[in-house]
Design an enzyme around this catalytic site. Structure first.
Site, PDB file in Angstrom:
ATOM      1  N   PHE A 151       0.811  -1.221   0.000  1.00  4.90           N
ATOM      2  CA  PHE A 151       0.000   0.000   0.000  1.00  4.90           C
ATOM      3  C   PHE A 151       0.843   1.270   0.000  1.00  4.90           C
ATOM      4  O   PHE A 151       0.360   2.337  -0.371  1.00  4.90           O
ATOM      5  CB  PHE A 151      -0.944   0.015   1.226  1.00  4.90           C
ATOM      6  CG  PHE A 151      -0.257   0.379   2.524  1.00  4.90           C
ATOM      7  CD1 PHE A 151      -0.056   1.711   2.866  1.00  4.90           C
ATOM      8  CD2 PHE A 151       0.202  -0.595   3.397  1.00  4.90           C
ATOM      9  CE1 PHE A 151       0.592   2.057   4.049  1.00  4.90           C
ATOM     10  CE2 PHE A 151       0.852  -0.267   4.573  1.00  4.90           C
ATOM     11  CZ  PHE A 151       1.046   1.071   4.901  1.00  4.90           C
ATOM     12  N   CYS A 283       9.710   1.619   3.246  1.00  5.59           N
ATOM     13  CA  CYS A 283      10.628   0.511   3.561  1.00  5.59           C
ATOM     14  C   CYS A 283      12.037   1.057   3.761  1.00  5.59           C
ATOM     15  O   CYS A 283      12.897   0.368   4.282  1.00  5.59           O
ATOM     16  CB  CYS A 283      10.598  -0.538   2.478  1.00  5.59           C
ATOM     17  SG  CYS A 283      11.267   0.048   0.934  1.00  5.59           S
TER      18      CYS A 283
HETATM   19  P1  NAD Z   1       1.408  -6.765   3.084  1.00  7.59           P
HETATM   20  O1  NAD Z   1       2.410  -7.859   3.181  1.00  7.59           O
HETATM   21  O2  NAD Z   1       0.315  -6.728   4.080  1.00  7.59           O
HETATM   22  O3  NAD Z   1       0.674  -6.810   1.653  1.00  7.59           O
HETATM   23  C1  NAD Z   1       1.411  -6.789   0.464  1.00  7.59           C
HETATM   24  C2  NAD Z   1       0.576  -7.446  -0.641  1.00  7.59           C
HETATM   25  O4  NAD Z   1       0.378  -8.832  -0.320  1.00  7.59           O
HETATM   26  C3  NAD Z   1      -0.807  -6.834  -0.839  1.00  7.59           C
HETATM   27  O5  NAD Z   1      -1.059  -6.751  -2.220  1.00  7.59           O
HETATM   28  C4  NAD Z   1      -1.734  -7.819  -0.157  1.00  7.59           C
HETATM   29  O6  NAD Z   1      -3.027  -7.842  -0.750  1.00  7.59           O
HETATM   30  C5  NAD Z   1      -1.014  -9.146  -0.368  1.00  7.59           C
HETATM   31  N1  NAD Z   1      -1.267 -10.129   0.704  1.00  7.59           N
HETATM   32  C6  NAD Z   1      -1.439  -9.875   2.024  1.00  7.59           C
HETATM   33  N2  NAD Z   1      -1.617 -11.017   2.708  1.00  7.59           N
HETATM   34  C7  NAD Z   1      -1.539 -12.030   1.805  1.00  7.59           C
HETATM   35  C8  NAD Z   1      -1.620 -13.459   1.896  1.00  7.59           C
HETATM   36  N3  NAD Z   1      -1.824 -14.081   3.061  1.00  7.59           N
HETATM   37  N4  NAD Z   1      -1.470 -14.186   0.778  1.00  7.59           N
HETATM   38  C9  NAD Z   1      -1.266 -13.572  -0.418  1.00  7.59           C
HETATM   39  N5  NAD Z   1      -1.185 -12.233  -0.569  1.00  7.59           N
HETATM   40  C10 NAD Z   1      -1.312 -11.466   0.520  1.00  7.59           C
HETATM   41  O7  NAD Z   1       2.237  -5.408   3.060  1.00  7.59           O
HETATM   42  P2  NAD Z   1       1.687  -3.903   3.118  1.00  7.59           P
HETATM   43  O8  NAD Z   1       1.187  -3.643   4.492  1.00  7.59           O
HETATM   44  O9  NAD Z   1       0.787  -3.633   1.969  1.00  7.59           O
HETATM   45  O10 NAD Z   1       3.037  -3.087   2.866  1.00  7.59           O
HETATM   46  C11 NAD Z   1       3.909  -2.672   3.876  1.00  7.59           C
HETATM   47  C12 NAD Z   1       5.147  -3.540   3.920  1.00  7.59           C
HETATM   48  O11 NAD Z   1       5.803  -3.515   2.662  1.00  7.59           O
HETATM   49  C13 NAD Z   1       6.172  -3.026   4.928  1.00  7.59           C
HETATM   50  O12 NAD Z   1       6.689  -4.120   5.644  1.00  7.59           O
HETATM   51  C14 NAD Z   1       7.258  -2.415   4.047  1.00  7.59           C
HETATM   52  O13 NAD Z   1       8.551  -2.396   4.607  1.00  7.59           O
HETATM   53  C15 NAD Z   1       7.200  -3.311   2.855  1.00  7.59           C
HETATM   54  N6  NAD Z   1       7.798  -2.683   1.679  1.00  7.59           N
HETATM   55  C16 NAD Z   1       8.997  -3.150   1.253  1.00  7.59           C
HETATM   56  C17 NAD Z   1       9.632  -2.565   0.176  1.00  7.59           C
HETATM   57  C18 NAD Z   1      10.970  -3.065  -0.288  1.00  7.59           C
HETATM   58  O14 NAD Z   1      11.409  -2.688  -1.358  1.00  7.59           O
HETATM   59  N7  NAD Z   1      11.644  -3.899   0.467  1.00  7.59           N
HETATM   60  C19 NAD Z   1       9.016  -1.492  -0.490  1.00  7.59           C
HETATM   61  C20 NAD Z   1       7.769  -1.053  -0.040  1.00  7.59           C
HETATM   62  C21 NAD Z   1       7.163  -1.665   1.054  1.00  7.59           C
END
Ligand code: NAD
Length: 485
Positions: A151, A283
């Site tokens: 998100f 992140c």
């Molecule tokens: P999230 O893991 O909750 O969700 C990410 C995606 O996975 C979404 O599209 C969601 O619909 C999907 N998802 C969630 N649960 C799932 C499941 N059980 N099975 C399959 N798909 C599923 O993450 P978020 O809250 O949207 O994003 C924040 C996180 O992203 C933070 O930890 C941040 O550090 C990380 N992030 C990392 C980077 C990087 O480059 N390392 C960049 C941006 C964000």
């Protein structure tokens, strides 16, 4: 129309989802419903996979020079609609408008880099590997790829992948965040206008069911995931079992080290942006401030003074520096972590709970800048990703102590050092196990020609998003050995 159920974009058409399950998309500044994200069913996702599979061969045999014309047109469309695009991202995410603008600049940069695919996708050759025999490597596309996006950067993160995927001749499915999907909906409206052949790029909303279908399908080649480490690790394993190519960019806890010889005046604004920018939901956000030696007192005072001046409010208001948390759940989670910090004995020297905002924002998800002093490395606030505007400060004796603390943490996304000494900076860059290192730079965000790196629990896979790494992820190297009789 407020509260409408969003459509998927499949095979060049907007289609209503058959799913009865939806998730509310809320403007986090005022707590108002914007739209509903459908949780697409397996059947619907399979239709998107089928469309992308069907489109692959014709697209793959279209010369790269013709394929990238569409990306040039898309880039122009992004520029022409720049303001509206940035506003939509602020509306659904809450980040201040300047941050949405910054996000879109990087998004456009990725599209631009992908237009140089005729150079980036070049293979190589060598003649006379044996008498009269030549050998070459060609980089070929593979088929249907997809991304699962978070998100916090709803525009930029998908752009680390899909422009490179389609430029190299693959077809694609974007599964945007179900929390902030409107950003990609608007981009797909523009993609629709530029007339890409149907099925080349598709948009499917949803959650776990949609993602599992994408992974389990025999017709998809690979996944780019960006999100939390918890979900990332789960999906990495599933992708392994399903035999997919995979790159997982996960969560983070980024340590920012300030040496006694740092230029305080120049360092503090960088730290404020690092810890508080995007309301801490990056992140690459600063996660812990390591104050080395005798800079500790003056650094703490300067940070406190700057943080107190920050104006909190609606990101659309240009005078605001800090927007709301992107969701109520996110806000509650940060409040819980702040409580944990207090319970574990850290000293709360700036309390952002119950921050004052205008009356009309009373239903928004706001937390103001929050600073903890007297933090120790074992505390939860020093170890876990907070994803909110919180600055934990740890006083450390020397650089080695700082590096030991950094290495004891399982994450390795980014780390920065502030110093006036080149040798110290080099030692940091040489030793610290984090994928993106900043030297007198608080947010070490790579431009689109460089990989968006990450190590340890912040990354699983071999090839990162952006630039040449992305090109390698989306292509396969074939070796041809030639002899003419
Ligand atoms: P999230 O893991 O909750 O969700 C990410 C995606 O996975 C979404 O599209 C969601 O619909 C999907 N998802 C969630 N649960 C799932 C499941 N059980 N099975 C399959 N798909 C599923 O993450 P978020 O809250 O949207 O994003 C924040 C996180 O992203 C933070 O930890 C941040 O550090 C990380 N992030 C990392 C980077 C990087 O480059 N390392 C960049 C941006 C964000």
């Amino acid at each position: 129309m407020k509260g409408e159920i969003l459509k998927n974009y499949v095979n060049g058409k907007w289609v209503e989802s058959e799913s009865e399950k939806t998730r509310d998309v809320i403007n986090p500044a005022i707590g108002e419903l914007l739209a509903k994200t459908p949780m697409s069913t397996s059947r619907e996702v399979n239709q998107a996979i089928e469309a992308a599979k069907e489109a692959f061969w014709k697209w793959r045999t279209t010369p790269a020079q013709s394929r990238i014309r569409y990306l040039f047109d898309f880039r122009d469309a992004l520029e022409e609609n720049f303001e509206e695009l940035a506003e939509i991202t602020t509306l659904e995410h809450g980040k201040i408008i300047d941050e949405s603008i910054g996000e879109y600049r990087r998004t456009i940069e990725n599209v631009e880099v992908a237009t140089s695919i005729p150079s980036l996708q070049l293979g190589y050759n060598f003649e006379d590997v044996a008498s009269g025999i030549d050998e070459m490597v060609i980089k070929q596309p593979l088929g249907v790829f997809f991304c699962v996006a978070p998100f916090n950067f709803p525009a930029m993160v998908p752009s680390w992948f899909w422009p490179y995927a389609i430029a190299t001749g693959n077809t694609y499915i974007v599964k945007p965040s179900d929390q902030c999907p409107l950003t990609m909906v608007k981009q797909f409206e523009l993609l629709d206008e530029i007339g890409l052949p149907k099925g080349v790029i598709n948009l499917v909303h949803g959650g776990a069911e949609a993602v599992n279908t994408l992974i389990e399908s025999p017709d998809t080649i690979g996944m780019s995931f960006v999100g939390s480490t918890k979900v990332g690790k789960l999906l990495y394993k599933k992708c392994g079992e399903a035999g997919k190519r995979v790159q997982v960019q996960g969560g983070a806890k980024n340590f920012i080290t300030v040496m006694p010889d740092a230029n305080l005046e120049r360092t503090v604004p960088n730290l404020i942006t690092s810890f508080l920018g995007n309301t801490g939901q990056r992140c690459l956000a600063g996660g812990v401030l390591l104050a080395v030696g005798d800079i500790y007192e003056s650094l703490k005072d300067a940070i406190l003074e700057s943080a107190k001046k920050i104006k909190v409010g609606d990101g659309l208001d240009e005078s605001v520096h800090l927007g709301p948390l992107a969701s109520e759940a996110g806000m509650k989670n940060v409040l819980r972590i702040i409580e944990t910090g207090i319970d574990e004995g850290a000293e709360l020297i700036l309390d952002g709970r119950n921050v004052e905002v205008e009356d009309k924002l009373s239903k928004g998800f706001f937390i103001g800048p929050t600073i903890f002093d007297k933090v120790t490395p074992e505390m939860t606030i020093a170890k876990d990703e907070i994803f909110g505007p919180v600055i934990p400060i740890i006083q450390v004796k020397n650089l080695n102590n700082a590096i030991d603390i950094i290495h004891a943490n399982p994450y390795g996304n980014a780390s920065s050092i502030f110093t006036s000494d080149g040798k110290t900076a080099r030692e940091y860059q040489y030793n610290v196990r984090a994928g993106n290192i900043g030297i007198n730079v608080g947010v070490a965000a790579p431009i689109a020609t460089f990989p968006f790196s990450g190590m340890k629990d912040s990354f699983k896979g071999d090839l990162h998003g952006q630039g040449k790494n992305a090109v390698d992820f989306f292509t396969e190297e074939k070796v041809v050995i030639t002899r003419w009789f």
